[in-house]
Every structure is written in C-alpha cells, then in structure tokens.
Design an enzyme around this catalytic site. Structure first.
Site, PDB file in Angstrom:
ATOM      1  N   HIS A  17       0.813  -1.220   0.000  1.00 15.55           N
ATOM      2  CA  HIS A  17       0.000   0.000   0.000  1.00 15.55           C
ATOM      3  C   HIS A  17       0.845   1.269   0.000  1.00 15.55           C
ATOM      4  O   HIS A  17       0.395   2.318   0.462  1.00 15.55           O
ATOM      5  CB  HIS A  17      -0.961  -0.008   1.188  1.00 15.55           C
ATOM      6  CG  HIS A  17      -2.035  -1.047   1.078  1.00 15.55           C
ATOM      7  ND1 HIS A  17      -3.255  -0.813   0.475  1.00 15.55           N
ATOM      8  CD2 HIS A  17      -2.060  -2.344   1.458  1.00 15.55           C
ATOM      9  CE1 HIS A  17      -3.986  -1.912   0.508  1.00 15.55           C
ATOM     10  NE2 HIS A  17      -3.278  -2.859   1.109  1.00 15.55           N
ATOM     11  N   HIS A 106       0.836 -16.101   7.440  1.00 12.06           N
ATOM     12  CA  HIS A 106       1.280 -14.935   6.680  1.00 12.06           C
ATOM     13  C   HIS A 106       2.662 -14.521   7.172  1.00 12.06           C
ATOM     14  O   HIS A 106       3.220 -15.120   8.090  1.00 12.06           O
ATOM     15  CB  HIS A 106       0.269 -13.783   6.817  1.00 12.06           C
ATOM     16  CG  HIS A 106       0.193 -12.911   5.602  1.00 12.06           C
ATOM     17  ND1 HIS A 106       1.224 -12.091   5.205  1.00 12.06           N
ATOM     18  CD2 HIS A 106      -0.794 -12.730   4.687  1.00 12.06           C
ATOM     19  CE1 HIS A 106       0.884 -11.447   4.108  1.00 12.06           C
ATOM     20  NE2 HIS A 106      -0.335 -11.821   3.761  1.00 12.06           N
ATOM     21  N   ASP A 367      -7.303 -12.703  -2.992  1.00 11.43           N
ATOM     22  CA  ASP A 367      -7.697 -13.747  -3.934  1.00 11.43           C
ATOM     23  C   ASP A 367      -8.109 -15.019  -3.193  1.00 11.43           C
ATOM     24  O   ASP A 367      -7.373 -15.474  -2.311  1.00 11.43           O
ATOM     25  CB  ASP A 367      -6.528 -14.084  -4.861  1.00 11.43           C
ATOM     26  CG  ASP A 367      -6.145 -12.934  -5.767  1.00 11.43           C
ATOM     27  OD1 ASP A 367      -6.748 -12.819  -6.847  1.00 11.43           O
ATOM     28  OD2 ASP A 367      -5.242 -12.153  -5.400  1.00 11.43           O
TER      29      ASP A 367
END
EC number: 1.5.1.38
Length: 432
Positions: A17, A106, A367
C-alpha cells in the site's frame, strides 16, 4: 535480497500500500526497440480485479518506463519502471484485531522478527504487489529472447485443490508419460490459455470444475491452492552452469521466490520416481529433419546462421535439462502454490507478544486462489532465468572465440548462441 540475476539484474521495490511499486533492470542489451506497449500486456494479465474469483482491488497497473530508453530504443543503461498504487486502502488493516494478532501462515510475524518493524497495511514487502516489478522485467527479457532465439514461454493452471488437468494414474504417475500432456507442451500458446479465463486451465471441463471450486471457497470466505505448469520452447542448448547454478536449480530459486509458493518439480518430477530407468531415459535422435518453428526461423539466431542443436530426444522425461544444462528440448516444470493466507473466516491465534489468544477475522481484499494470476508471474521469472543464462553463455563463448585455436582441436563452426566452437580430436586424426 531484492535483486535477482547476475548478468541480467532485476531489483524490485515497493510494498502493498505504498505510493508505487516497480523495478530497475540492469544488463538489457542496447539497440532493442522497447516501449510500454511491450510490457503492458503481461501487466494486464497479472493485475487484480480480473474476474469474480480474483481480488476486487481495482488497480490498472499501468507501467511507466522512467529511464534506459530513448525514442523507443534501449540504451544499454539501467531501465527504471514504476506502477502507481491507485487503490490503496491501508485503513482496511488498521483495525484493532489486525494490529494485535499476526495473521496465521502470513509473513506478519516473521517480518517483525527479522526487522523489528513491519508494514502495518497489507503484506508490505511480502505482498504479491511486489511481483509487478518482476513481471515488467520479465517482459523485457522475453522480448529479447524471442527476437534473438525464438524462445516461447507459456504457463497455465494445471490444478486447483484436488481438481487436476492431468490427474496422476497408475498408467501415468507423471504427466510426462501422458501423450496428451506432451502434445500440449509442444503446442500450447498464451492465446489458448487466455481463452479459458478466469482460471487459465486449457481444458473446458477441467477449467469449469476449477472455477466452481474457487467460487465455493470464495463464498465460504476461504481459500484454496493449486499448481501452475510452465513450458519454455526453443531454448538454446548449453545453458546452465555445473554444480550449484544448474539451470533447474536457478529455475527452482526463481519460482520459490514467488509469494505463496510451496513446491517445484521439473520434467517428470516426483511422479517420475515411480517410472523405471528403462522407460525414463530419453534416447537421443538426430534433429536434422525436425521442423523449425516459425518463431525460430524469424529469429536473429537464424538470420546469423547460428545452427540448431544436432540432436534432440525421443522422449522428454528430463524436461529439457540434463546435467543442469539445457539440451534444446522443451523445458517444462510445475510450481505449487499454497492457499492464500488471508481469509475472511475467524481464526484463533496468539497476540504478537504471546501473552494471550484471541479471534482474528482478517479484512482487506484478497484472492480466494492465487493460481490464475500467478501464471504471468511464473512466465516472467522463467524469462529472467533463461535471459541470465543466455548472457552468461554468450560472454563465455565470446571470450573463448578471441583466443587462437588450439593445435589439437578442429573448429566445427558456431555453437547455438553464435560463437565459434571446437571439437576435440586425436592427434593421429590431425596427421591424416
């Protein structure tokens, strides 16, 4: 590190970002026509928001060449490229739970352990947004490889979850024993692959089963993994280095550097372990009567009289690589991708400081399966590996060609990258 390659060096930058992502590419040969139009098609294939089974993040991913070209021609100097992040939503990640809990599987926790600080929005540097620079650089490498040698690189989705394009069977434990798979290896094109959107599996029935499976996991706020198979055709023979930089080792390095990858196999792969050597060995045959593909006939190598390999193989269990060096046959390999780590379901996990447990329901746009958009990323990394290997081989043989010929050798013309080579002969042969 953030740099890949030795002779064709790619350095990527950017986080999920931040304001922009991109790369600097060093080692691009001068004098090649290059504009954004050569790069954008692959960027568009990679971008989010392509369909109902990809992340809804709305990014156009328009690439801008910043340096290294003039009047649409490469200068041989570093090429800088950037893509603006237009649909940033860092606020999606600033909620109380995502500040307290690392997302299971993650990179939140591992990045914090490594650097002592991490990006608070998205995956930061571990985000798939980083691969934009790879795809841009790969498009440059691919253009050179196609112009110079007629190289063709095509990837496609070969499985999603338990749905396979070529499921393993007792008769065909590896796709490399299946004539239909080998036919696909020799003929598949990107146009064909992209006619099977949104999944990019080149079979109507399998494509539909995979799409339905991804939709099911999306609707359950879950994710599912899969595999991408890649084919590289018309590769010059002789690419790759002995021992530690074998061509398949460099391909594995490249593929396993892609976010979410968990496995790699080349040629017959793990299924080939079940095939006896009497079947698995690839007999050599003369390539004299082999049909020359149109892309090779139109290449710079053909125009300069660089010969094609004298031999090919009757079968191709090796996947185009033997002893770590390309043999001129199609290279094919498969890459495994795990389910996307960020899902919408509530998950129990520990806090960053480990003092308690709680429930994390991740936000953001992600996704349900990464494999449809991974296709151009796999192609890009394949192009970077082959480009680097080509430049290494060209450098070696150019240096050798400037030396006087050895007395005990006879020059046999040019090798497959266009430099003089010699064949060893006995001294008694020289006297005849």
């Amino acid at each position: 590190m953030s740099t890949f390659g030795h002779y064709f060096r790619v350095t990527t930058y950017g986080e999920s970002h931040c304001k922009s992502v991109g790369c600097i590419v060093d080692g691009v040969p001068p004098g090649m026509e290059l504009t954004e139009d050569d790069i954008q098609p692959q960027m568009t294939r990679r971008r989010p928001g392509q369909s109902a089974i990809t992340t809804p993040r709305d990014e156009k991913d328009r690439v801008i060449i910043q340096s290294g070209t003039e009047f649409g021609v490469t200068l041989g100097t570093p090429i800088g490229m950037l893509v603006m992040n237009e649909d940033q939503r860092p606020k999606d990640y600033g909620n109380k739970t995502m500040d307290i809990y690392p997302r299971p599987s993650h990179a939140d926790w591992t990045y914090l352990e490594k650097y002592g600080v991490k990006a608070s929005s998205g995956g930061g540097r571990s985000s798939a947004r980083e691969t934009i620079g790879r795809v841009a650089a790969g498009a440059i490498a691919e253009k050179y490889l196609k112009l110079a040698y007629g190289v063709e690189i095509v990837a496609f989705v070969s499985s999603v979850g338990s749905e396979h394009l070529f499921p393993p069977t007792a008769e065909h434990p590896s796709p490399s024993t299946n004539p239909e798979f080998l036919k696909l290896v020799n003929s598949i094109t990107r146009e064909t692959v992209d006619s099977f959107l949104p999944v990019r599996c080149p079979d109507a029935e399998a494509n539909k089963r995979m799409e339905d499976l991804i939709t099911k996991f999306r609707d359950n706020h879950d994710s599912i993994g899969g595999t991408v198979t890649c084919v590289i055709r018309n590769v010059p023979s002789g690419l790759g280095e002995p021992a530690f930089d074998k061509l398949e080792a460099m391909l594995a390095h490249a593929m396993l550097s892609i976010p979410a990858t968990k496995g790699f196999e080349v040629g017959s792969g793990f299924g080939g372990c079940e095939v006896p050597g009497s079947i698995h060995n690839d007999p050599f045959v003369s390539a004299e009567n082999t049909e020359i593909p149109p892309s090779v006939a139109a290449s710079g190598a053909a125009r300069n009289g660089i010969p094609r390999p004298k031999l090919t193989t009757k079968t191709n269990f090796s996947g185009g690589i033997q002893g770590g060096i390309s043999n001129g046959a199609p290279i094919y390999f498969r890459v495994g991708f795990k389910p996307a780590a960020t899902i919408g379901q509530e998950q129990t996990t520990a806090t960053y400081d480990g003092t308690s447990e709680g429930v994390l329901a991740a936000k953001g746009r992600h996704d349900p399966s990464v494999v449809p958009r991974a296709v151009p990323i796999v192609e890009a990394m394949a192009a970077l590996v082959i480009m680097d290997a080509v430049l290494a081989q060209q450098a070696r043989h150019t240096a050798k060609s400037l030396l006087p010929p050895l007395k005990q050798t006879i020059n046999s013309g040019k090798d497959t990258v266009g430099n003089g080579v010699s064949e060893n002969v006995q001294e008694s042969d020289l006297a005849q």
